[in-house]
Design an enzyme around this catalytic site. Structure first.
Site, PDB file in Angstrom:
ATOM      1  N   GLY A 178       0.844  -1.181   0.000  1.00 55.06           N
ATOM      2  CA  GLY A 178       0.000   0.000   0.000  1.00 55.06           C
ATOM      3  C   GLY A 178       0.884   1.237   0.000  1.00 55.06           C
ATOM      4  O   GLY A 178       2.086   1.171   0.257  1.00 55.06           O
ATOM      5  N   TYR A 179       0.265   2.377  -0.293  1.00 60.75           N
ATOM      6  CA  TYR A 179       1.015   3.610  -0.482  1.00 60.75           C
ATOM      7  C   TYR A 179       0.679   4.634   0.588  1.00 60.75           C
ATOM      8  O   TYR A 179      -0.492   4.941   0.825  1.00 60.75           O
ATOM      9  CB  TYR A 179       0.723   4.177  -1.873  1.00 60.75           C
ATOM     10  CG  TYR A 179       1.264   3.277  -2.948  1.00 60.75           C
ATOM     11  CD1 TYR A 179       2.552   3.440  -3.427  1.00 60.75           C
ATOM     12  CD2 TYR A 179       0.514   2.221  -3.444  1.00 60.75           C
ATOM     13  CE1 TYR A 179       3.076   2.594  -4.396  1.00 60.75           C
ATOM     14  CE2 TYR A 179       1.024   1.366  -4.414  1.00 60.75           C
ATOM     15  CZ  TYR A 179       2.305   1.560  -4.877  1.00 60.75           C
ATOM     16  OH  TYR A 179       2.822   0.716  -5.828  1.00 60.75           O
TER      17      TYR A 179
END
Length: 142
Positions: free
Chosen positions: A30-31
């Site tokens: 995820g970012y």
């Protein structure tokens, strides 16, 4: 400064399914930042975890720094701070002395197959594996 130079290709799903493949590694990522000038990613790969920072893409190159982090920290970041994560299984395919990474996405992106090859320079020549690599795909900078 470390550089990432890579080419990405769509993979022909029908031909890919016919291949005998090595064991894949489950990835969840995820970012924390998706700003086009810099992305910050948290990734769990099997039993290891990493924090990766990538700069703005110019051509097919960008700056990249990657650091191992505790697995428990990566799980907490993905569970508590990142609203949507990406799940995929990564396969490493050897072809003509090169490591091709093929990502078979799961979850919301199930069915998407992308192959990537890291290069030493943007001009470096390489051969495509026969059959399963599709057209070159300019992927978003994330």
């Amino acid at each position: 400064m470390p550089k990432e130079i890579e080419r990405k290709f769509l993979v022909d799903k029908t031909l890919w399914q016919q291949l005998e493949k090595p064991q894949g590694t489950y990835l969840r990522q995820g970012y924390l930042s998706t700003d086009p000038a810099r992305t910050v990613r948290v990734r769990i790969a099997g039993e290891r975890a990493y924090l990766t920072i990538k700069g703005k893409t110019t051509g097919i190159s960008r700056s990249e720094w990657e650091y191992p982090i505790p697995l428990a920290d990566a799980r907490a970041l993905l569970d508590e701070l990142i609203p949507a994560s990406i799940e995929k299984r990564r396969y490493v395919i050897e072809f003509e002395g090169r490591h091709w990474e093929v990502d078979a996405f799961e979850g919301a992106n199930q069915g998407l197959l992308v192959a990537e090859l890291e290069l030493q320079s943007e001009e470096e020549a390489f051969a495509l594996p026969p059959g399963w690599t599709g057209r070159y795909q300019r992927m978003p900078a994330m």
